[in-house]
Structures are given as structure tokens and as C-alpha cells.
Design a protein around this motif. Structure first.
Motif, PDB file in Angstrom:
ATOM      1  N   TYR A 178       0.785  -1.102  -0.184  1.00  0.00           N
ATOM      2  CA  TYR A 178      -0.034  -0.119   0.042  1.00  0.00           C
ATOM      3  C   TYR A 178       0.723   1.308   0.368  1.00  0.00           C
ATOM      4  N   ILE A 179       0.346   2.390  -0.575  1.00  0.00           N
ATOM      5  CA  ILE A 179       1.089   3.610  -0.727  1.00  0.00           C
ATOM      6  C   ILE A 179       1.045   4.248   0.407  1.00  0.00           C
ATOM      7  N   THR A 180       1.870   4.869   0.989  1.00  0.00           N
ATOM      8  CA  THR A 180       1.825   5.677   2.240  1.00  0.00           C
ATOM      9  C   THR A 180       1.676   7.211   1.906  1.00  0.00           C
ATOM     10  N   GLU A 181       2.762   7.838   1.277  1.00  0.00           N
ATOM     11  CA  GLU A 181       2.656   8.979   0.908  1.00  0.00           C
ATOM     12  C   GLU A 181       3.870   9.368  -0.026  1.00  0.00           C
ATOM     13  N   GLY A 182       3.922  10.425  -0.448  1.00  0.00           N
ATOM     14  CA  GLY A 182       5.304  10.971  -1.167  1.00  0.00           C
ATOM     15  C   GLY A 182       6.434  11.247  -0.153  1.00  0.00           C
ATOM     16  N   PHE A 230      -4.518   2.324  -0.420  1.00  0.00           N
ATOM     17  CA  PHE A 230      -4.821   1.996  -1.833  1.00  0.00           C
ATOM     18  C   PHE A 230      -3.493   1.422  -2.158  1.00  0.00           C
ATOM     19  N   THR A 231      -3.314   0.225  -3.076  1.00  0.00           N
ATOM     20  CA  THR A 231      -2.124  -0.458  -3.220  1.00  0.00           C
ATOM     21  C   THR A 231      -1.466   0.485  -4.805  1.00  0.00           C
ATOM     22  N   VAL A 232      -0.274   0.040  -4.937  1.00  0.00           N
ATOM     23  CA  VAL A 232       0.369   0.372  -6.238  1.00  0.00           C
ATOM     24  C   VAL A 232      -0.439  -0.113  -7.170  1.00  0.00           C
ATOM     25  N   GLU A 233      -0.870  -1.215  -7.322  1.00  0.00           N
ATOM     26  CA  GLU A 233      -1.889  -1.802  -8.516  1.00  0.00           C
ATOM     27  C   GLU A 233      -3.016  -0.983  -8.672  1.00  0.00           C
ATOM     28  N   GLU A 234      -3.747  -0.588  -7.648  1.00  0.00           N
ATOM     29  CA  GLU A 234      -4.976   0.287  -7.635  1.00  0.00           C
ATOM     30  C   GLU A 234      -4.582   1.740  -8.180  1.00  0.00           C
ATOM     31  N   ALA A 235      -3.567   2.257  -7.767  1.00  0.00           N
ATOM     32  CA  ALA A 235      -2.961   3.514  -8.118  1.00  0.00           C
ATOM     33  C   ALA A 235      -2.823   3.361  -9.645  1.00  0.00           C
ATOM     34  N   LYS A 236      -2.134   2.579 -10.019  1.00  0.00           N
ATOM     35  CA  LYS A 236      -1.712   2.461 -11.524  1.00  0.00           C
ATOM     36  C   LYS A 236      -3.039   2.291 -12.422  1.00  0.00           C
ATOM     37  N   ALA A 237      -4.011   1.756 -11.883  1.00  0.00           N
ATOM     38  CA  ALA A 237      -5.420   1.615 -12.876  1.00  0.00           C
ATOM     39  C   ALA A 237      -6.374   2.591 -12.473  1.00  0.00           C
ATOM     40  N   ALA A 238      -5.994   3.494 -11.688  1.00  0.00           N
ATOM     41  CA  ALA A 238      -6.913   4.454 -11.030  1.00  0.00           C
ATOM     42  C   ALA A 238      -7.238   5.612 -12.331  1.00  0.00           C
ATOM     43  N   ARG A 255       1.675   9.632 -14.426  1.00  0.00           N
ATOM     44  CA  ARG A 255       2.440   8.422 -14.704  1.00  0.00           C
ATOM     45  C   ARG A 255       2.860   7.689 -13.303  1.00  0.00           C
ATOM     46  N   ILE A 256       2.699   6.531 -13.073  1.00  0.00           N
ATOM     47  CA  ILE A 256       3.412   5.807 -11.802  1.00  0.00           C
ATOM     48  C   ILE A 256       4.124   4.791 -12.356  1.00  0.00           C
ATOM     49  N   ASP A 257       5.485   4.742 -12.128  1.00  0.00           N
ATOM     50  CA  ASP A 257       6.467   3.893 -12.614  1.00  0.00           C
ATOM     51  C   ASP A 257       6.188   3.859 -14.203  1.00  0.00           C
ATOM     52  N   ASP A 258       6.256   2.795 -14.644  1.00  0.00           N
ATOM     53  CA  ASP A 258       5.971   2.737 -16.049  1.00  0.00           C
ATOM     54  C   ASP A 258       4.351   2.683 -16.618  1.00  0.00           C
ATOM     55  N   ALA A 259       3.541   2.888 -15.698  1.00  0.00           N
ATOM     56  CA  ALA A 259       1.844   2.919 -16.047  1.00  0.00           C
ATOM     57  C   ALA A 259       1.611   4.430 -16.254  1.00  0.00           C
ATOM     58  N   VAL A 260       0.943   4.502 -17.228  1.00  0.00           N
ATOM     59  CA  VAL A 260       0.412   5.776 -17.570  1.00  0.00           C
ATOM     60  C   VAL A 260      -1.265   5.881 -16.829  1.00  0.00           C
ATOM     61  N   VAL A 261      -1.319   6.917 -16.250  1.00  0.00           N
ATOM     62  CA  VAL A 261      -2.847   6.837 -15.322  1.00  0.00           C
ATOM     63  C   VAL A 261      -3.514   7.570 -16.460  1.00  0.00           C
ATOM     64  N   ALA A 262      -4.680   6.636 -16.509  1.00  0.00           N
ATOM     65  CA  ALA A 262      -5.769   7.034 -17.394  1.00  0.00           C
ATOM     66  C   ALA A 262      -5.552   7.307 -18.794  1.00  0.00           C
TER      67      ALA A 262
END
Ligand code: PMP
Length: 292
Positions: A178-182, A230-238, A255-262
Motif C-alpha cells: 500500500y502507498i503511504t505518501e510521497g 490503496f495499493t500500487v496496482e490500484e493507483a496504476k489503474a486509477a 504516470r506511476i512507474d511505467d504505467a500511464v494513469v488513465a
């Protein structure tokens, strides 16, 4: 005009302002801090920042350097001397100056208080309009992230890793994924079903003042808000993602790592929150230096 800093009761030229080499802030990172945004000469959400400063001091068992009214007066005076209209006030309180030894110094040792100002901080127009990339990495910080401690080594390493990766922020991930914060911001997403999601408050994250204001604004605007991890996976698919702090408002994350958000552009809810926050800064969030 040269910059002026406040150090332990004196206003000094910024270039030569210094604390003692045996200050515990320097020896042990034994101190806490706050950052307050100044807009058109007014502090934003100052009461919240002062309350958090007090809380950090209490949790660290550092004495208050002065009553909060005096603190507010010093802030106001420093802003005046620097002719600061838009920028930040930085406040740091350390446990004081004493010969190096881990246990607390005797009670008569006064805490050190340092204040500086900086003008024109904040993200670029491009970052706001296009959004920014973030990376994710394991959260290696201590277990009391609710305290705004100046012990920021893991945050420094995380931010550097982000910069080296061409990213803006490093979202920290706990052992369960799960993501904590930045490293210096709170993390948010808009879930697949359109809810605004951010991690609930406990020792895992800093209680961002911007987070608090954005939550209140979102609720008042009728948005569905979920304070849950929320998990990294959920964030990438958000649907959307953004990261918040005093100097950023809600900064779109695309973008989160290599995943483009929406679809890779800032989302409508994020933009709406930025508008609401801009109105907040121009309205209720715009406080006076001294409470009436
Ligand atoms: N989390 C961390 C770790 C931070 O350093 C900050 C910035 N102080 C934040 C969140 C955001 O807090 P705020 O909205 O009060 O600036």
C-alpha cells in the motif's frame, strides 16, 4: 535587498545566519519543522500549521520556544523584513545546544528556533498543466511519520531517486504493497468508481495541512471521499492521481512507474480540486498573522 533570517532571537542577514555546531538539530536531527505558504502577504491555514508544530513538539518532548502568539509575531516580522508577498516561511525548532550526548540535555537548555523565508516556490505551469510522473519505492522511514521531524534522510534519498528517474516524487510503499505518501507530499487517487481516495491518518503518514483542507473542500463539494489505504496496482489503474502539499495544492500525477494513469492527462476531479483550493487560498484559508 538581501534576505533576512531569524535565529534564536535575532534577525540576521540570511547569508551569515547560523546555529552552533553543538546544536542538537545538527548533531542528531533532533528537531522538528513547519512550512507555511504565504500568498499576497497572508499565511495560508496558519492555525493548522501552528497546531501541527505544537503537536510535533509535544510528541518529541521539545519545549515550546515561545508562545504561539509570539511565534506568529516573529513570522509576520520576518515576512515584513523580507518584503515577502508570495512564498513560504520555514520554521525549525531543535532541542537546543549542549555537549554531544544522546539523552536530552538538562531542562534549562532552551530549544533553538530558526526561521527563514523563500519567495516564489511552487510547481511550474508545465507541471500543473501536463501533470508529473512519480515512481514508487519501499517506505524505509521510521515508524513515527506523523511527526514533522527534520530527520529526513530516507526522504532525501527517495526524492533524489525520483529525480534521477526523471520523476517528480517518490511514492512510498509499505510492506503490504500500500502507498503511504510521497517523500514530501500526500498521495491521492480517484478510484475506478469515482471516489477520492487517500490514506487515513495514523503514524504511517504526515497529517498534511493541504490534505486536510482538500478533504474538507471535497466533502463540501459533494465528492465521495474514502480515507483508506490503496495499493500500487490500484493507483496504476486509477482514473486519476495527484499528490498534495503546501506549495503544490493538488498536483496531477499522470504516470506511476511505467504505467500511464488513465489517458495520461490531468483528470477533471483533480482540476476541480485545484480550483476549490485556489478559492480556499483566496478566502477562508487566507488567515491573518495574529488571531483576532
Ligand atoms: N507528507 C510529507 C512526508 C511531507 O513532508 C509533507 C510536506 N510537509 C506532506 C506530506 C504535505 O504536508 P502539507 O500539506 O502540510 O504541506
Amino acid at each position: 535587498m538581501s534576505r533576512v533570517a531569524y535565529v534564536n532571537g535575532r534577525y540576521q542577514p540570511h547569508a551569515v545566519a547560523a546555529v552552533h555546531i553543538e546544536d542538537r538539530g545538527m548533531q542528531f536531527s533532533d528537531g522538528i519543522y513547519e512550512v507555511v505558504a504565504v500568498v499576497d502577504g497572508h499565511p495560508i491555514d496558519l492555525s493548522g500549521h501552528i497546531a501541527r508544530l505544537d503537536r510535533s513538539l509535544t510528541e518529541m518532548r521539545i519545549a515550546r520556544p515561545m508562545p504561539s502568539r509570539s511565534l506568529r509575531l516573529v513570522m509576520r516580522e520576518l515576512v515584513r523584513r523580507n518584503r515577502l508577498s508570495n512564498g513560504i516561511v520555514y520554521i525549525q525548532v531543535n532541542r537546543g545546544v549542549y555537549r554531544r550526548d544522546h539523552p536530552f540535555p538538562p531542562a534549562h537548555v532552551a530549544p533553538s528556533l530558526v526561521m527563514t523565508v523563500r519567495s516564489g516556490v511552487g510547481p511550474s505551469r508545465t507541471a500543473i498543466e501536463n501533470g508529473v510522473p512519480v515512481i514508487t519505492m519501499p517506505d524505509r522511514r521510521w515508524a513515527r511519520r506523523d511527526i514533522k521531524s527534520v530527520s529526513l534522510l530516507p526522504n532525501v534519498l527517495a526524492k533524489e531517486a525520483a529525480h534521477e528517474a526523471g520523476a517528480w516524487e517518490a511514492w512510498q510503499v509499505d510492506r503490504d504493497g500500500y502507498i503511504t505518501e510521497g517523500a514530501s507530499t500526500n498521495a491521492w487517487i480517484v478510484s475506478r468508481d469515482g471516489a477520492l481516495v487517500t490514506r487515513p491518518l495514523n503514524d504511517d503518514i504526515l497529517a498534511g495541512i493541504t490534505r486536510q483542507s482538500l478533504l474538507a473542500l471535497a466533502r463540501a463539494d459533494g465528492m465521495t471521499v474514502e480515507e483508506r489505504p490503496f495499493t500500487v496496482e490500484e493507483a496504476k489503474a486509477a482514473r486519476e492521481a495527484f499528490t498534495s502539499s503546501t506549495t503544490l495544492s493538488a498536483l496531477p500525477v499522470v504516470r506511476i512507474d511505467d504505467a500511464v494513469v488513465a489517458n495520461g492527462v490531468p483528470g477533471s476531479l483533480t482540476r476541480r480540486l485545484r480550483e476549490l483550493y485556489a478559492a480556499h487560498i483566496a478566502g477562508a484559508g487566507r488567515e491573518d498573522w495574529l488571531p483576532e
